[in-house]
Design a protein around this motif. Structure first.
Motif, mmCIF file in Angstrom:
data_model
loop_
_atom_site.group_PDB
_atom_site.id
_atom_site.type_symbol
_atom_site.label_atom_id
_atom_site.label_comp_id
_atom_site.label_asym_id
_atom_site.label_seq_id
_atom_site.Cartn_x
_atom_site.Cartn_y
_atom_site.Cartn_z
ATOM 1 N N GLN A 75 45.309 38.255 50.579
ATOM 2 C CA GLN A 75 44.169 38.934 49.964
ATOM 3 C C GLN A 75 42.880 38.654 50.731
ATOM 4 O O GLN A 75 42.022 39.527 50.873
ATOM 5 C CB GLN A 75 44.021 38.485 48.500
ATOM 6 C CG GLN A 75 45.158 38.927 47.595
ATOM 7 C CD GLN A 75 44.950 38.481 46.158
ATOM 8 O OE1 GLN A 75 43.823 38.323 45.710
ATOM 9 N NE2 GLN A 75 46.032 38.258 45.432
ATOM 10 N N MET A 76 42.771 37.435 51.218
ATOM 11 C CA MET A 76 41.575 37.091 51.986
ATOM 12 C C MET A 76 41.505 37.924 53.265
ATOM 13 O O MET A 76 40.452 38.450 53.641
ATOM 14 C CB MET A 76 41.596 35.598 52.316
ATOM 15 C CG MET A 76 40.360 35.095 53.045
ATOM 16 S SD MET A 76 40.620 35.094 54.836
ATOM 17 C CE MET A 76 39.078 34.354 55.364
ATOM 18 N N ALA A 121 40.484 41.468 52.549
ATOM 19 C CA ALA A 121 39.074 41.609 52.170
ATOM 20 C C ALA A 121 38.119 41.422 53.335
ATOM 21 O O ALA A 121 36.935 41.743 53.227
ATOM 22 C CB ALA A 121 38.734 40.604 51.069
ATOM 23 N N ASN A 161 33.086 36.864 48.678
ATOM 24 C CA ASN A 161 33.694 35.752 47.920
ATOM 25 C C ASN A 161 35.215 35.702 48.041
ATOM 26 O O ASN A 161 35.903 35.286 47.119
ATOM 27 C CB ASN A 161 33.298 35.836 46.435
ATOM 28 C CG ASN A 161 31.808 35.632 46.222
ATOM 29 O OD1 ASN A 161 31.213 34.742 46.819
ATOM 30 N ND2 ASN A 161 31.206 36.476 45.387
ATOM 31 N N SER A 162 35.714 36.111 49.183
ATOM 32 C CA SER A 162 37.172 36.118 49.371
ATOM 33 C C SER A 162 37.693 34.795 49.919
ATOM 34 O O SER A 162 38.890 34.649 50.126
ATOM 35 C CB SER A 162 37.558 37.247 50.327
ATOM 36 O OG SER A 162 36.963 37.042 51.605
ATOM 37 N N GLN A 163 36.792 33.807 50.143
ATOM 38 C CA GLN A 163 37.238 32.544 50.738
ATOM 39 C C GLN A 163 38.226 31.788 49.846
ATOM 40 O O GLN A 163 39.002 30.964 50.334
ATOM 41 C CB GLN A 163 36.033 31.643 51.056
ATOM 42 C CG GLN A 163 35.298 31.103 49.849
ATOM 43 C CD GLN A 163 34.222 32.045 49.347
ATOM 44 O OE1 GLN A 163 34.184 33.200 49.747
ATOM 45 N NE2 GLN A 163 33.345 31.555 48.482
ATOM 46 N N ASP A 164 38.199 32.077 48.550
ATOM 47 C CA ASP A 164 39.116 31.396 47.629
ATOM 48 C C ASP A 164 40.352 32.222 47.302
ATOM 49 O O ASP A 164 41.190 31.804 46.509
ATOM 50 C CB ASP A 164 38.377 31.046 46.322
ATOM 51 C CG ASP A 164 37.217 30.080 46.556
ATOM 52 O OD1 ASP A 164 37.374 29.182 47.405
ATOM 53 O OD2 ASP A 164 36.173 30.232 45.902
ATOM 54 N N TYR A 165 40.467 33.405 47.937
ATOM 55 C CA TYR A 165 41.626 34.254 47.669
ATOM 56 C C TYR A 165 42.863 33.665 48.336
ATOM 57 O O TYR A 165 42.759 32.899 49.307
ATOM 58 C CB TYR A 165 41.416 35.665 48.233
ATOM 59 C CG TYR A 165 40.351 36.492 47.543
ATOM 60 C CD1 TYR A 165 39.610 35.994 46.481
ATOM 61 C CD2 TYR A 165 40.082 37.794 47.975
ATOM 62 C CE1 TYR A 165 38.633 36.766 45.874
ATOM 63 C CE2 TYR A 165 39.103 38.566 47.373
ATOM 64 C CZ TYR A 165 38.378 38.043 46.321
ATOM 65 O OH TYR A 165 37.419 38.794 45.730
ATOM 66 N N PRO A 166 44.054 34.046 47.873
ATOM 67 C CA PRO A 166 45.264 33.741 48.648
ATOM 68 C C PRO A 166 45.167 34.363 50.038
ATOM 69 O O PRO A 166 44.405 35.313 50.264
ATOM 70 C CB PRO A 166 46.394 34.387 47.824
ATOM 71 C CG PRO A 166 45.835 34.462 46.444
ATOM 72 C CD PRO A 166 44.367 34.688 46.587
ATOM 73 N N TYR A 167 45.954 33.836 50.948
ATOM 74 C CA TYR A 167 45.882 34.207 52.368
ATOM 75 C C TYR A 167 45.852 35.722 52.596
ATOM 76 O O TYR A 167 44.940 36.260 53.232
ATOM 77 C CB TYR A 167 47.066 33.562 53.086
ATOM 78 C CG TYR A 167 47.419 34.157 54.424
ATOM 79 C CD1 TYR A 167 46.483 34.239 55.432
ATOM 80 C CD2 TYR A 167 48.713 34.629 54.670
ATOM 81 C CE1 TYR A 167 46.807 34.769 56.666
ATOM 82 C CE2 TYR A 167 49.042 35.161 55.889
ATOM 83 C CZ TYR A 167 48.087 35.239 56.886
ATOM 84 O OH TYR A 167 48.418 35.758 58.095
#
Length: 517
Positions: A131-132, A135, A123-129
């Motif tokens: 952080q994504m 992950a 579920n990292s698709q909504d993280y900031p760049y």
């Protein structure tokens, strides 16, 4: 009145600022999908529908918690298992392919065409760049990645007394070889191909599969339907099999039986020579090739190598028995005439080959070859100024013919960027980077690209591009199957380009084909 004008000017100015910042944000979002120099996303597949890509990725999520699905600029949805340093992770990629844990055409890509992540296992698709990226980095020390559980467990062997045997009963109209595999199932990797008469020693079984050892010491599993036992073991004439790296491996030869010893001391009559299988030669086949190479573009920067690539490929194929139709620096009319001549020559052909070097582009997932006189100034240009690759492939594709298309046409293309800028807003289209992955259709068709779909290939510093350089080096190797040949080409290009370019192949061939049998 004056106050109204000020308000109008203010709104116009604010709107312009909004557009500028929106474009900047979109560009930043696109660039953020690139993990950095020397790094790439391990991509296993692309799908036309987002849910299909997500369903595929979910099947890998338990083993690869860094799996992610991207919406790409070519309109496809790419399934990636995560990103890593390409040089460091290349051994991992090879192990995963060899074990069958991922598709054999998986590859690393820099991610330049990835616009945004639409799904990820963590579920990292909504993280900031940042952080994504953190992950979705592949963990090379993660045991399930280094040794995927999808690899079949060690096979159970039922021991049996060793018996001498040989390969027999192959379908001479089909593949005409028996695979030697690392385990007792077609799910296991192939390590060699055995011709009719190849000798072996059987030492165990698992269901309908036999544990065998060849005369050169190579061990593996063979399907019992195509194995027969000898009454007396003998050593016959030397033969070879070819392992999956294309190396020639000697094995013991065709089926023979030793005559039983007679009490009469008179010498036994000489045994007849074993019947030899017919050897397919170049002269037995009608081979037709179309070679197109465009360098001197009239409305954009010239390319130094495609004309050389096409001329050298034409000479090489002529030496391999092809009837070659060649067009160099062709206008739209020139290219159409060459294609029509090729199509007229196809009836009765056993092998058809198409090679193109030059500019090309994809629009709405369809690939178009660009003649030297193309301008691409308006929305009608794609229909009237280019050659549709799909039309050529459709004419080539047939069940009774081996067809091969080799495209060294994924170079950086200023014309396609001009076309994208000038495209009419009234006609929806997507102008993608590089080329799209075409379908092989229902016939026996192999398609090879100089680089992965959606990526850009290098033109090269020498007289030929890296892709054509490797093709010219390997295409006339003695007795080398075309698919194994292209694996060697892939390795050479990967090394020649410092691991920045890796050719892509999509094959629907059901038979072997050797350029130089």
């Amino acid at each position: 009145m004056f106050q109204a004008r000020k308000i109008t000017v203010f709104y116009v100015f604010a709107t312009a600022l909004f557009i500028v910042f929106s474009l900047a944000f979109q560009q930043g979002a696109s660039a953020s999908m690139q993990p950095g120099p020397g790094k790439g996303w391990l991509t296993i597949a692309s799908r036309t529908q987002p849910q299909d890509a997500i369903n595929l990725a979910q099947g890998y999520a338990s083993r690869f918690p860094t799996a992610v699905v991207f919406h790409s600029s070519n309109g496809f949805y790419a399934v990636s298992l995560g990103w890593s340093d390409i040089k460091q992770a290349t051994p991992l990629l090879q192990r995963l392919k060899a074990s069958g844990a991922i598709p054999g055409d998986s590859y690393f890509t820099a991610g330049a065409r990835f616009l945004r992540a639409i799904w990820s296992a963590n579920n990292s698709q909504d993280y900031p760049y940042n952080q994504m990226l953190a992950a979705t980095q592949l963990n090379l020390g993660y045991d399930q990645v280094a040794q995927p559980p999808a690899a079949p467990p060690p096979p159970v062997v039922t021991p049996m007394s060793e018996r001498q045997a040989f390969v027999t009963g192959l379908d001479t109209t089909g593949d005409n070889f028996l695979s030697l595999r690392i385990g007792p199932s077609t799910k296991y990797s192939e390590i060699a191909r055995m011709r009719s008469g190849t000798s072996m020693t059987v030492s165990g079984s698992n269901g309908r599969w036999l544990k065998v050892r060849l005369s050169n010491g190579m061990e593996g599993w063979a399907f019992s339907r195509y194995v027969a036992y000898r009454e007396v073991p003998v050593i016959g004439p030397s033969e070879t099999v070819e392992n999956t790296r294309g190396d020639q491996v000697p094995v013991i030869g065709p089926d023979e039986k030793v005559a039983e010893k007679q009490p009469d001391p008179a010498p036994s009559p000489p045994k007849p020579e074993p019947k030899q299988e017919p050897v397919i030669t170049i002269e037995d086949q009608k081979r037709v090739a179309l070679i197109l190479g465009n360098s001197e573009y009239q409305n954009t920067t010239a390319l130094p190598n495609p004309k050389n690539d096409a001329a050298d490929m034409s000479a090489k194929l002529q030496s391999l028995g092809f009837e070659v139709i060649t067009s160099l620096d062709g206008t739209k009319t020139d290219m159409e005439m060459a294609v029509r001549s090729f199509v007229k020559a196809l009836p009765g052909a056993d092998v058809a080959l198409f090679f193109y070097a030059g500019h090309a582009m994809q629009v709405n997932g369809k690939n178009h070859l660009i003649p030297i006189d193309a301008k691409l100034e308006d929305s009608t240009a794609i229909d009237f100024e280019t050659i549709d690759l799909g039309v050529i492939l459709d004419f080539m594709n047939a069940n009774d013919r081996i067809s091969i298309a080799l495209l060294d046409a994924c170079r950086d293309n200023p014309l396609s960027r001009r076309f994208a800028r000038n495209f009419s807003a009234s006609r929806s289209a997507f102008i993608g980077r590089g080329l799209a992955a075409p379908s092989t259709g229902s016939g026996e068709l192999l398609i090879g690209f100089a680089t992965a779909p959606g990526e850009v290939a290098l033109d090269g510093d020498g007289d030929n591009s890296p892709f054509t350089t490797a093709l010219l080096k390997h295409i006339d190797a003695k007795g080398l199957d075309v698919e194994l040949m292209l694996k060697r080409v892939r390795q050479d290009v990967y090394e020649l380009t410092d691991q920045s370019q890796e050719p892509w192949v999509n094959s629907a061939l059901r038979r072997e084909f050797q350029f130089n049998p």
